[in-house]
Design a protein around this motif. Structure first.
Motif, PDB file in Angstrom:
ATOM      1  N   HIS A  12      44.631   5.846   9.923  1.00 35.24           N
ATOM      2  CA  HIS A  12      45.375   7.104  10.626  1.00 35.24           C
ATOM      3  C   HIS A  12      46.321   6.002  11.667  1.00 35.24           C
ATOM      4  O   HIS A  12      46.116   4.958  11.974  1.00 35.24           O
ATOM      5  CB  HIS A  12      44.638   7.718  11.601  1.00 35.24           C
ATOM      6  CG  HIS A  12      43.362   8.522  11.021  1.00 35.24           C
ATOM      7  ND1 HIS A  12      43.467   9.267   9.923  1.00 35.24           N
ATOM      8  CD2 HIS A  12      42.173   8.717  11.324  1.00 35.24           C
ATOM      9  CE1 HIS A  12      42.406   9.835   9.636  1.00 35.24           C
ATOM     10  NE2 HIS A  12      41.438   9.629  10.385  1.00 35.24           N
ATOM     11  N   MET A  13      47.486   6.596  11.765  1.00 36.38           N
ATOM     12  CA  MET A  13      48.446   6.103  12.719  1.00 36.38           C
ATOM     13  C   MET A  13      48.553   7.261  13.620  1.00 36.38           C
ATOM     14  O   MET A  13      48.890   8.361  13.359  1.00 36.38           O
ATOM     15  CB  MET A  13      49.809   5.687  12.013  1.00 36.38           C
ATOM     16  CG  MET A  13      49.727   4.716  10.965  1.00 36.38           C
ATOM     17  SD  MET A  13      49.940   3.015  11.643  1.00 36.38           S
ATOM     18  CE  MET A  13      51.414   3.095  12.428  1.00 36.38           C
ATOM     19  N   ALA A  14      48.541   6.873  15.026  1.00 41.54           N
ATOM     20  CA  ALA A  14      48.788   7.866  16.019  1.00 41.54           C
ATOM     21  C   ALA A  14      50.124   7.952  16.420  1.00 41.54           C
ATOM     22  O   ALA A  14      50.616   6.997  16.309  1.00 41.54           O
ATOM     23  CB  ALA A  14      48.024   7.206  17.439  1.00 41.54           C
ATOM     24  N   LEU A  15      50.645   9.166  16.574  1.00 40.68           N
ATOM     25  CA  LEU A  15      51.888   9.555  16.812  1.00 40.68           C
ATOM     26  C   LEU A  15      52.006  10.388  18.063  1.00 40.68           C
ATOM     27  O   LEU A  15      51.388  11.531  17.909  1.00 40.68           O
ATOM     28  CB  LEU A  15      52.724  10.257  15.637  1.00 40.68           C
ATOM     29  CG  LEU A  15      53.983  10.610  15.811  1.00 40.68           C
ATOM     30  CD1 LEU A  15      54.928   9.417  15.944  1.00 40.68           C
ATOM     31  CD2 LEU A  15      54.506  11.444  14.766  1.00 40.68           C
ATOM     32  N   VAL A  16      52.478   9.848  19.122  1.00 41.65           N
ATOM     33  CA  VAL A  16      52.333  10.788  20.148  1.00 41.65           C
ATOM     34  C   VAL A  16      53.513  11.889  20.184  1.00 41.65           C
ATOM     35  O   VAL A  16      54.602  11.743  19.743  1.00 41.65           O
ATOM     36  CB  VAL A  16      52.817  10.039  21.359  1.00 41.65           C
ATOM     37  CG1 VAL A  16      52.782  10.718  22.905  1.00 41.65           C
ATOM     38  CG2 VAL A  16      52.008   8.669  21.724  1.00 41.65           C
ATOM     39  N   VAL A  17      53.179  13.065  20.568  1.00 43.35           N
ATOM     40  CA  VAL A  17      54.058  14.291  20.505  1.00 43.35           C
ATOM     41  C   VAL A  17      53.755  15.223  21.498  1.00 43.35           C
ATOM     42  O   VAL A  17      52.964  15.049  22.505  1.00 43.35           O
ATOM     43  CB  VAL A  17      53.395  15.118  19.199  1.00 43.35           C
ATOM     44  CG1 VAL A  17      53.545  14.244  17.886  1.00 43.35           C
ATOM     45  CG2 VAL A  17      51.946  15.864  19.228  1.00 43.35           C
TER      46      VAL A  17
END
Length: 144
Positions: free
Chosen positions: A7-12
């Motif tokens: 997984h790659m964390a993407l801040v939303v």
């Protein structure tokens, strides 16, 4: 040794608007959306369609992580300091490019043919930059 990036964390800013963008505009699959009561957050995983076994990292997905502090909020839309942050590989550049245009995806750089493939830069819903790229056959990341 057998490893991959899972997984790659993407801040939303908001889980639901991010899910809507990735599943409706980019055709990603919602893999998981589980509430984590002990941390009052959701574990939201999305992945590109047809994330096949023949790719280099077949299980790579995005973890949509809602910002939980002012510092994290300051990185929404600029997680790579203005550089391209993610690379969405496709088996048919023009199909996906035209589909994305029809869904009002904003392209920052027009399509360009290079020695490694056909590429254009687009923005996600928050302004993070992505490459849409169809690698030439024989390239290590080609889906053909």
């Amino acid at each position: 040794m057998n490893q991959s990036i899972a997984h790659m964390a993407l801040v939303v800013k908001d889980y639901d608007e991010a899910i809507e963008f990735y599943t409706k505009k980019l055709h990603f699959t919602l893999i998981e959306d589980t509430y984590q009561p002990e941390q009052d957050k959701r574990w939201v995983i999305v992945a590109p369609p047809n994330n096949s076994e023949k790719s280099i990292a077949p299980k790579t997905a995005l973890l949509l992580a809602r910002a939980s502090s002012p510092l994290q909020e300051s990185f929404i839309g600029n997680q790579a300091g203005g550089r391209v942050f993610m690379f969405l590989s496709t088996d048919d550049f023009w199909r996906d490019y035209n589909d994305m245009l029809s869904k009002d995806i904003k392209f920052k750089r027009e399509p360009k043919v290079t020695d490694y493939g056909t590429v254009a830069v687009f923005e996600d819903l928050y302004g993070n930059l992505w490459d849409l790229v169809e690698f030439v056959p024989g390239h290590p990341f080609s889906l053909q």
